[in-house]
Motif scaffolding. Structure first.
Motif, PDB file in Angstrom:
ATOM      1  N   ARG A 183      -4.763  -0.541  -6.315  1.00  0.00           N
ATOM      2  CA  ARG A 183      -3.992  -0.923  -7.500  1.00  0.00           C
ATOM      3  C   ARG A 183      -2.491  -0.719  -7.278  1.00  0.00           C
ATOM      4  O   ARG A 183      -1.673  -1.573  -7.632  1.00  0.00           O
ATOM      5  CB  ARG A 183      -4.473  -0.088  -8.693  1.00  0.00           C
ATOM      6  CG  ARG A 183      -3.732  -0.369  -9.989  1.00  0.00           C
ATOM      7  CD  ARG A 183      -4.349   0.429 -11.132  1.00  0.00           C
ATOM      8  NE  ARG A 183      -4.450   1.843 -10.793  1.00  0.00           N
ATOM      9  CZ  ARG A 183      -3.417   2.700 -10.887  1.00  0.00           C
ATOM     10  NH1 ARG A 183      -2.235   2.262 -11.301  1.00  0.00           N
ATOM     11  NH2 ARG A 183      -3.577   3.977 -10.598  1.00  0.00           N
ATOM     12  N   GLU A 205       0.638  -3.418  -7.251  1.00  0.00           N
ATOM     13  CA  GLU A 205       1.909  -3.243  -7.971  1.00  0.00           C
ATOM     14  C   GLU A 205       3.093  -3.271  -7.004  1.00  0.00           C
ATOM     15  O   GLU A 205       4.122  -3.900  -7.287  1.00  0.00           O
ATOM     16  CB  GLU A 205       1.883  -1.912  -8.726  1.00  0.00           C
ATOM     17  CG  GLU A 205       0.846  -1.855  -9.846  1.00  0.00           C
ATOM     18  CD  GLU A 205       0.804  -0.493 -10.501  1.00  0.00           C
ATOM     19  OE1 GLU A 205       1.543   0.401 -10.020  1.00  0.00           O
ATOM     20  OE2 GLU A 205       0.051  -0.320 -11.487  1.00  0.00           O
ATOM     21  N   GLN A 240       3.811  -6.716  -5.889  1.00  0.00           N
ATOM     22  CA  GLN A 240       4.586  -7.444  -6.900  1.00  0.00           C
ATOM     23  C   GLN A 240       6.052  -7.022  -6.870  1.00  0.00           C
ATOM     24  O   GLN A 240       6.956  -7.850  -6.943  1.00  0.00           O
ATOM     25  CB  GLN A 240       3.974  -7.190  -8.281  1.00  0.00           C
ATOM     26  CG  GLN A 240       4.627  -8.005  -9.404  1.00  0.00           C
ATOM     27  CD  GLN A 240       3.931  -7.778 -10.725  1.00  0.00           C
ATOM     28  OE1 GLN A 240       2.978  -7.013 -10.784  1.00  0.00           O
ATOM     29  NE2 GLN A 240       4.406  -8.433 -11.751  1.00  0.00           N
ATOM     30  N   GLN A 241       6.254  -5.696  -6.759  1.00  0.00           N
ATOM     31  CA  GLN A 241       7.642  -5.223  -6.664  1.00  0.00           C
ATOM     32  C   GLN A 241       8.315  -5.740  -5.406  1.00  0.00           C
ATOM     33  O   GLN A 241       9.494  -6.117  -5.441  1.00  0.00           O
ATOM     34  CB  GLN A 241       7.659  -3.697  -6.685  1.00  0.00           C
ATOM     35  CG  GLN A 241       7.199  -3.081  -8.011  1.00  0.00           C
ATOM     36  CD  GLN A 241       7.140  -1.564  -7.939  1.00  0.00           C
ATOM     37  OE1 GLN A 241       7.404  -0.983  -6.890  1.00  0.00           O
ATOM     38  NE2 GLN A 241       6.759  -0.945  -9.056  1.00  0.00           N
TER      39      GLN A 241
END
Length: 1826
Positions: free
Chosen positions: A1043, A1047, A1050-1051
């Protein structure tokens, strides 16, 4: 006077009083002064109250202090009160607070040494001061240099800059910067770059003439006057240097903390170099002449590098390497000579020890014998009338003689270097004028003053006299110019002091006379001075305590001179025999130094310059004879003569004065010592200038300035239309004393103090007005507030009073009732209270007494028991305490271990959150588990081995035991037989015991191993279980990490997007920088070309023109008559031939530079060409391979086509035969079928005929197509083509013979002609199609290769991915592939559609042509009668225009005429107004299209070359005309766009119409020429910017800064002398409207010429950048412009510029942003500047300004009115501290020469070429439309 005292010496007035420490101290009056008061009550700035006594005799009041708004002025003459404290305070404020080192004092520039490197001398500052008036900018040495340069050019009079001051005040640096300014702004024309040589002479002269003193690390120990020569165009052509009074004594002696001349230390520091090994040098501490000062090193100075700079300067000045080494030899010899030790032989003689190493080195270096030199160093030859004696010298005299020889050698060497420097600076050009720079010592006074100080002060007396006379003269001229009554001003005349020194029987005369006396001495000379001048001259005094000194009252101060050494220094004698020894040297340079027949040197010790020099009023010295008398001319006489020559030179020039001030004696940066400053101000004549100005009318105002400033003192009725009359009336009313002012023609002259008096009146009037306004406003506000409060108060009072009355009545009733009740109630309560108290007291006494008895008993009992309890409790407590401590310690250990565990857990969790750690940990754990499993297996194996070993040992033991038993039985059986061997039995028993012990130890070992294995197995099981648990926890964490990975991905995606955006911005910036560098390179190339052309023209004109002719600049020829293009070419050819003859006399160095630059450019161009050729070769090789394969395939096709051709020819013959028969039958049956035109037979025959004709035409076309194809394969099938060309004429003859009718022949010829054109077009189309097909196939092949590589990379990447990600990547890749294929198919479909449409259109054209041909044939078959009856139709004009191809045909010989009429003689104004924009570009391109159409590469090349050269020529001729440059910029860009639009490239054909695509170039690729034309457009753009800059430059400062757009906002402050005596008179005042009108004119002109809108935006952006940069630069260099009101004016002006942008629709492309620094500077002038919050606001607001610019504006901020406040120094320091972390350039000024890189976005034209009409006014009738 009484009224002035009444207004000025009042309470709170500020005055200056003397002070011992600070020289002058400021104080404030505590009460008004009244006439007759003996003292003043003052309060100092620190709050101390004092009483200042006035002189009872003179009653002189203290000096008044100037108003605050006048403090810090650029010019000291702008001060109202001109006196010493005002001057000192103004200089201190500017130097300490504003960090300004330059200040004007009338005609003098005062320069204070900051002892810090300042960034105010760069090329940007030079450009800012170049061309400016002296009073328009802040004071600077460049302003003085510009004034001198401008006056030299304007008045054609030689100029001088006199730089004086104390040692360490910065004289040499100031003179150096002045010369740098001349070298920068003027340039040179000689072959040796004289401006560089002039600057290169500085390091040489500093090395041999400068030394470290206690006051200065680089002090000039000689005076010099450098004349910089200029030609008629005021460019440097040469220079000449004269030196004065070299301090020779420094060669042999230096005081503490001082050094010898720099060159000695440079040589010692470089002694390790190989070329200096022969000099036998070492450290400077090893030589007497360099170690006496005990300071051989200067902080921050590398003597080795300095020597390298000196040697480079020698080389640049033409002193070769051998002469340089010779100089260094002589200098090294001087050092060795100083180390020669002379010892006493006896009291009257001395001797040099034999084999002295230093003397040997000296003799070897100078080439003399050791014996001669040692002889004459200790002996001296005396000559009498009859005999010659050789006298021995005592050690002291011999040492002095040695030092005198060293000084003499150094002086000769110094003069030789100066002579050769002058030779290098002299050129063969004729000098027209010169500017002299005098760097001379200032007035000196020390504790011990000798001959050197006497000469220095004598020179300063002469200079001061010249200075006083010049100031007096300027004042007189100013008064006479303004027609003011001239009254003689009493000023100090130092002629008596000069007479005392130089007149007959003066000090120098008596000194020379005493030197001639045989027994002359310093004492006898002093007595002569006393006897001659002590009673006759008041300026000469005798010290009280000395008979060997005298005092002279100089203009600056009294100086006491010690007579000791005067005679010796004046004689400057050297042992003649030592000189003869040196003259006999084998060292050529030394012989040259001492040669008797050398040229007569000037008294300064230097040869006068020769060769083309022109001197004003200075006669060259006559050759002197070699007499002993002339040879022994004294130093004082020489110095007097040289000084007289200097004064003659200065008097023949216009002088400019620079006075250098040393602020402190400790070389501290920006530290100001008032005592030292005042001493120098008195000594350098600044205060004398102030006194002369103050004696007359120092303050001067123009009538307009006075009216603007003091309008507030006038009433409305006093204001008249005539400003002069208005000012006169007001002044007569305000100042009663008429002597306080005078009215001139243009100015009002005021006495000292009157401006301050008027300023006081103005401030009081403004203050009274402010108070009145405040009073009225405050009254109105207070009354409104009072009325509101009164109304509210009345209402509140009414309600409150009623409520209070009701409450009062109720209260009174309740009070009365309550009083009665309280009376009875209180009585009852008190009775009950008394009785209860009495009873309670009795009971309490009883109980208390019993209680006390019991308590006493219990206390005794407790004491006995408590001792026992304490004993036990204390033991119990001690045990409890021990247990608690133990528990606490255990708890603390637990807490500490828990804390460490938590930290470790936290750290592990943090590490576990990262993907890499998880992978690494997971991988590590797997490896660890495997290792542990492997280790466990190994341990099991080892256990098994150990068990097996134990079993083996047991078996062995059992076997051994059995064997031992057998042996024992055997031994027992044989015991009786072996009794004699009993001792062996005992040994066997012992061995058996050992074996038993070993067995027991082995068993114990086995048990230990088994225990360890069991323990290890249990530990392994425990560890495995823990690892399983940990593995489970890691799996749980894996999900969390997945997870987190999502994230983070995406960052990272967002971060990558930002990074890509930043990288894009960086790439754009890099692109702009690269574009800028390329365009700068083009500019440099153009400049070199222009310089080369100018030199060629100059040489041509110098050969053709007469000697006295002055060449006219090429840029000024636009107003003359224009000659034809042919004549220009002829003149250029003649000029080229003439230039070839004069090439040998060209500037060698410039030619080398040009050749080097051109070589670099050619190399760069050649490298680019090579790269292009390599790519073309690769393409051609690939194409050749394809052509070979194609030819092989075409061989069989050609054979087939030849057979088909023969078949078609035979079929053609058959058809012609049938046609002939049908025609004969028709002719035979004509009579019978005349009326049967519609019969069936006739129709059938006609149909057969038409069919035959059509078939015949088709066959013809096929034959012609085959023939054309065969011709195209001429090179491959040459033998077949020859055979076919032999057969073609016979076929044509046969065909023509069959066409018997003339009409048929003509018709056939027309048909063949059309067919030929059609076939040629088809052939070209096929060629292009083939080429495009080959290129497309190669592109497809390349794409396939790239796709294959990409697929392989993707496959390799997918194999590394997990299965889920692999499937997703495969899907994504497949989607991408299908999308690309879809796009390719759509593109192919569009191409096929375009091809179908094109073929349909061609089919329609061909059908129409066939129909027309058929109609023509039908008409040809009609009868003659029908032809006569039917009218003949004329040519169809619309069809002809439709067929126009948009080309213009011209003959090759008309090319010059085309260029002349279309470019050279074209008037832009007429073309722009009457014709379409870009018409010349369209015409040139249409001519180019025709040359391309006919495939004439020579014509294309010559047309393009002629066009480019002609545009360059017209721009060079009319480059200063904006309309011409704009017109050709527009046409060049349009021509470039046409080349792109019709190039055939798909990228440029997107916006074309179908017709425009047909007009594309077909034969030539002009990409290279497009680049050349793009470069030409860049050059034209840069010339346009320069042209606009030249037009806007004079307007910007006046319109943006000086003109008051908002009237009455900014007040005019008093100005100094410089502002009123500028070099150039005002030619008109420009306003902001002038700038806006000019911008509108630029914009409208470019729009009329059809300039691209994007290009107009770039031009406007550049215009606004120039406006902002020039305005900001002037703001940063002008203190008078940095005020609050000026900030408002600037912001208003900027808003007007923005409004102009808004009106033109140009707000969104960056022009407004270029004004951002100026806007922020204006805001900075207006914001508050007090608190830290203000500092934060300034730092956040001024992002477009650098730290240096912000600090400069704050330092320059000047209040215009007394109500404004200055910026405190602490606030500026706060700003500097907060801006310290900024990373920016330290440059102060903006680069006004910066040009943004220009781009030319492609702008296609919608204009169809075939619709363009050529007007007759262009005289282009020789062009034919095609």
């Amino acid at each position: 006077m009484n009224r002035e005292l009444e207004y000025m010496f009042v309470k709170r007035a500020r005055v200056w009083i003397p002070d011992a420490e600070e020289v002058w101290k400021s104080a404030e009056l505590n009460k008004d002064y009244k006439n007759g008061d003996a003292s003043l009550q003052l309060m100092l700035e620190d709050g101390t109250n004092i009483e200042h006594k006035l002189d009872p005799k003179t009653k002189n009041l203290p000096y008044l202090r100037n108003p605050d708004i006048l403090v810090g002025e650029n010019d000291l003459t702008a001060l109202s009160y001109l006196h010493e404290p005002a001057v000192l305070h103004n200089l201190k404020v500017r130097f300490m607070d504003s960090k300004l080192i330059y200040t004007y004092c009338g005609i003098v520039l005062v320069a204070i040494n900051p002892y810090e490197t300042l960034g105010i001398y760069g090329s940007d500052i030079i450009n800012a001061y170049s061309g400016q008036n002296m009073g328009d900018m802040d004071p600077h040495i460049f302003a003085v240099a510009e004034e001198a340069y401008k006056q030299m050019a304007r008045d054609e009079r030689n100029q001088s800059i006199i730089v004086s001051g104390e040692s360490g005040a910065g004289k040499t640096v100031s003179a150096k910067y002045a010369m740098r300014y001349f070298a920068t702004v003027s340039g040179s024309t000689s072959e040796a770059n004289v401006e560089q040589k002039v600057l290169a002479s500085n390091p040489i002269m500093e090395a041999i003439g400068n030394a470290k003193t206690t006051r200065n690390d680089n002090s000039s120990r000689f005076g010099k006057y450098i004349e910089i020569g200029f030609d008629t165009r005021y460019r440097i052509i040469g220079a000449n240097m004269r030196t004065y009074l070299l301090e020779k004594s420094r060669v042999v002696f230096q005081a503490d903390e001082e050094r010898n001349y720099h060159i000695f230390y440079q040589l010692c520091a470089s002694s390790h170099l190989p070329e200096f090994k022969m000099l036998k040098l070492s450290s400077a501490n090893d030589f007497l002449y360099t170690r006496q000062g005990r300071s051989p090193v200067i902080d921050g100075v590398d003597d080795t590098k300095e020597l390298s700079s000196t040697r480079k300067a020698f080389t640049l000045l033409g002193i070769n390497e051998s002469n340089q080494m010779g100089l260094f030899q002589v200098l090294a010899a001087i050092l060795h000579l100083g180390n020669v030790e002379i010892k006493d032989r006896d009291s009257d003689s001395s001797v040099i020890p034999p084999n002295n190493g230093h003397l040997t080195a000296f003799c070897d270096l100078v080439g003399v014998t050791y014996q001669d030199m040692s002889q004459w160093l200790c002996h001296r030859k005396l000559k009498t009338a009859t005999e010659t004696y050789i006298k021995t010298l005592p050690r002291l005299q011999a040492t002095n003689a040695r030092d005198a020889l060293s000084k003499h050698i150094y002086a000769k060497l110094f003069n030789w270097i100066v002579e050769h420097v002058n030779k290098a600076l002299i050129t063969n050009f004729k000098q027209h004028s010169f500017i002299g720079v005098l760097d001379i010592y200032g007035f000196e006074t020390f504790e011990i003053n000798s001959f050197e100080q006497f000469c220095i002060n004598y020179a300063n007396e002469k200079l001061q006299q010249q200075f006083n006379m010049h100031v007096f003269k300027l004042e007189q001229e100013e008064y006479m110019k303004e027609q003011i009554p001239w009254t003689l001003i009493d000023f100090y005349d130092n002629q008596p002091c000069i007479n005392l020194i130089e007149a007959k029987m003066g000090i120098l005369d008596l000194l020379d006379e005493e030197c001639k006396m045989p027994k002359g001495s310093d004492d006898s000379w002093a007595q002569k001075l006393y006897n001659t001048h002590l009673k006759t001259c008041s300026l000469f005094e005798k010290p009280r305590m000395s008979n060997r000194a005298f005092i002279i009252q100089h203009f600056a101060d009294k100086v006491e001179y010690q007579c000791e050494g005067f005679l010796e220094k004046n004689k400057d004698t050297v042992n003649e025999e030592q000189i003869n020894v040196l003259k006999a040297s084998k060292f050529p340079l030394l012989v040259e130094l001492f040669h008797d027949g050398e040229k007569a040197i000037s008294p300064t010790g230097q040869v006068p310059g020769t060769g083309g020099r022109t001197r004003l009023s200075i006669k060259p010295e006559k050759g002197r004879e070699k007499s002993s008398k002339e040879h022994k001319k004294t130093v004082g006489c020489q110095f007097r003569n040289s000084l007289q020559m200097l004064m003659e030179t200065l008097n023949a020039t216009t002088p400019h004065y620079v006075r250098c001030i040393k602020p402190n004696d400790f070389k501290l940066s920006f530290s100001f010592d008032p005592k030292r400053a005042v001493q120098q101000l008195r000594a350098c004549g600044v205060l004398e200038t102030i006194r002369i100005s103050a004696a007359g009318f120092p303050s001067r105002w123009t009538y307009q300035e006075f009216f603007s400033r003091y309008r507030v003192l006038m009433k409305q009725k006093d204001v008249l239309p005539d400003k002069r009359l208005t000012c006169r009336n007001v002044l007569e009313h305000l100042v009663q004393d008429q002597d306080k002012y005078q009215f001139g023609k243009t100015k009002i002259f005021f006495r000292a103090g009157q401006v301050a008096y008027l300023e006081k009146l103005r401030a009081e009037k403004l203050r009274a007005a402010c108070i009145r306004i405040q009073k009225t406003i405050r009254c109105w506000l207070a009354r409104k507030k009072y009325l509101r409060k009164r109304s509210a108060a009345i209402t509140m009072q009414r309600f409150t009073r009623g409520y209070q009355a009701r409450c009062l009545a109720k209260f009174m009733r309740r009070t009365q009732a309550a009083t009665t009740i309280q009376k009875y109630q209180r009585m009852c309560v008190e009775k009950k209270r008394y009785r209860r108290k009495q009873a309670a007291a009795l009971v309490m006494q009883t109980i208390l007494r019993a209680y006390m008895a019991r308590q006493k008993y219990r206390a005794l009992l407790r004491e006995s028991k408590v001792v026992i309890i304490q004993k036990r409790v204390r033991g119990w407590l001690a045990r409890c305490w021990y247990k608690r401590c133990l528990v606490s310690l255990v708890y603390l250990q637990c807490c500490f271990r828990r804390m460490k565990a938590r930290r470790e857990l936290k750290k592990l969790k943090i590490e576990a959150r990262s993907v890499e750690h998880f992978k690494k940990l997971n991988k590590g754990m797997e490896n660890k588990i495997m290792q542990l499993q492997r280790k466990l297996d190994e341990q099991n194996k080892e256990n098994r081995l150990v068990n097996e070993r134990l079993v083996g040992l047991e078996n062995t033991y059992t076997t051994e035991s059995e064997r031992m038993r057998a042996e024992l039985s055997r031994l027992r059986g044989a015991e009786e037989d072996a009794k004699n061997k009993g001792h062996q039995v005992n040994s066997l028993l012992e061995e058996l015991e050992k074996l038993r012990k070993e067995l027991s130890s082995t068993q114990k070992e086995k048990k230990t191993i088994e225990d360890w294995a069991q323990t290890y197995r249990s530990e392994m099981e425990t560890m495995v279980s823990e690892l399983k648990d940990q593995n489970g926890s890691l799996k749980k964490e894996k999900d969390d990490l997945n997870r987190l990975i999502q994230e983070q991905s995406q960052q990272m995606t967002e971060k990558m997007a930002r990074a890509i955006l930043e990288e894009t911005q960086q790439l754009k910036t890099d692109l702009n920088e690269e574009r800028s560098r390329y365009q700068n390179l083009l500019t440099e190339h153009l400049r070199l070309e222009e310089k080369y052309d100018d030199l060629k023209e100059e040489m041509v004109s110098s050969n053709v023109s007469k000697p006295g002719h002055r060449r006219t600049d090429s840029t000024h020829s636009s107003n003359g008559s224009e000659y034809t293009y042919n004549s220009e070419y002829a003149e250029l050819e003649d000029g080229a031939r003439a230039a070839e003859d004069v090439t040998r006399g060209m500037d060698t160095s410039l030619t080398l530079k040009l050749q080097k630059r051109l070589t670099e450019l050619e190399q760069e161009k050649q490298s680019l060409r090579n790269e292009l050729e390599n790519k073309e070769d690769q393409f051609l090789r690939a194409r050749a391979r394809d052509d070979v394969e194609f030819k092989k395939a075409r061989g069989a096709e050609l054979e087939y086509e030849s057979l088909k051709r023969q078949e078609l020819e035979s079929e053609n013959k058959k058809l012609r035969h049938d046609l002939k028969e049908i025609r004969q039958s028709l002719v035979g049956n004509a009579a019978t079928s005349v009326g049967a035109a519609g019969s069936p037979a006739y129709k059938v025959v006609l149909e057969q005929l038409n069919a035959s004709c059509e078939e015949l035409e088709v066959r013809k076309e096929e034959v012609l197509i085959l023939r054309s194809q065969l011709v195209s394969q001429k090179e491959a099938m040459h033998h077949k083509d020859e055979k076919e060309t032999m057969t073609e004429p016979s076929v044509y003859v046969e065909d023509v013979s069959k066409l018997k009718d003339a009409g048929e022949l003509k018709q056939a010829y027309v048909g063949l002609k059309d067919t030929n054109r059609l076939l040629e077009h088809q052939l070209q189309t096929q060629r292009r199609g083939y080429d495009s097909e080959v290129e497309s196939l190669r592109g497809e092949l390349q794409n396939v290769k790239e796709e294959n590589n990409r697929q392989q990379q993707l496959l390799a990447q997918n194999l590394q991915l997990p299965p889920e990600a692999r499937i997703e990547a495969s899907l994504q890749h497949e989607i991408t592939r299908l999308t690309n294929e879809n796009l390719d198919l759509m593109e192919q479909l569009e191409k096929q559609d375009r091809t179908i449409r094109k073929l349909k259109k061609q089919l329609k054209v061909y059908s129409k042509r066939i129909g027309e041909m058929g109609a023509g044939q039908t008409e040809g078959q009609t009868s003659p009668g029908q032809m006569v009856d039917e009218p003949i139709h004329p040519v169809n004009i619309p069809r002809r225009e439709k067929d126009f191809q948009g080309m213009l045909e011209y003959n090759k010989e008309d090319e010059l005429k085309l260029v002349k009429n279309l470019i050279l003689e074209l008037k832009p104004r007429g073309v722009a107004v009457n014709l379409i924009p870009g018409l010349p570009a369209y015409i040139l391109f249409m001519c180019l299209r025709h040359a391309d159409y006919v495939n004439d590469d020579q014509k294309v090349r010559t047309l393009l070359t002629s066009t480019i050269n002609s545009i360059k020529k017209i721009l060079k001729k009319r480059g200063d005309d904006f309309e011409t440059v704009s017109f050709w910029l527009s046409n060049t860009c349009r021509f470039l766009h046409c080349l792109k639009q019709y190039s055939g490239d798909e990228a440029f054909m997107k916006h074309n119409s179908q017709r425009q695509n047909e007009h594309c170039l077909s034969n030539f690729d002009l990409a290279e020429y497009r680049q050349v034309i793009s470069d030409l457009a860049i050059q034209i753009y840069q010339q346009l910017i320069k042209c606009m800059e030249n037009i806007l430059q004079p307007m910007i400062v006046s319109g943006m800064l000086e003109h008051e757009t908002i009237q009455g906002v900014s007040g005019v402050k008093p100005t100094g002398l410089r502002k009123r005596t500028s070099s150039i008179a005002d030619e008109g005042t420009y306003t902001l409207d002038s700038i806006l009108r000019q911008l509108s004119a630029f914009h409208s002109t470019m729009c009329q010429h059809g300039t691209d809108p994007e290009l107009i935006k770039q031009v406007v952006k550049q215009q606004f950048y120039i406006i902002g940069a020039v305005t900001l630069n002037n703001l940063l260099l002008r203190k008078d412009m940095c005020s609050w009101s000026k900030g408002m004016q600037i912001r208003y002006n900027v808003s007007q510029l923005e409004e102009w942008l808004r009106d033109k629709g140009l707000m969104t492309f960056g022009a407004k942003e270029t004004l951002e620094p100026l806007i922020q500077a204006a805001q900075l002038l207006q914001v508050k500047k007090k608190t830290d919050e203000d500092a934060d606001a300034i730092c956040s607001m001024c992002l477009g300004l650098t730290t240096a610019q912000i600090v400069k504006v704050l330092n320059l901020y000047t209040p215009v009115n007394e109500f404004e406040e200055r910026v405190s120094v602490s606030f500026i320091r706060t700003i500097q501290t907060r801006l310290r972390d900024r990373c920016e350039s330290p440059q102060l000024l903006m680069d006004t020469k910066m040009i943004y890189p220009v781009t030319f976005p492609f702008s296609p034209s919608s204009l169809a070429l075939e619709t363009i009409q050529i007007p007759s006014s262009l005289n282009l009738g020789f062009l034919t439309r095609v």
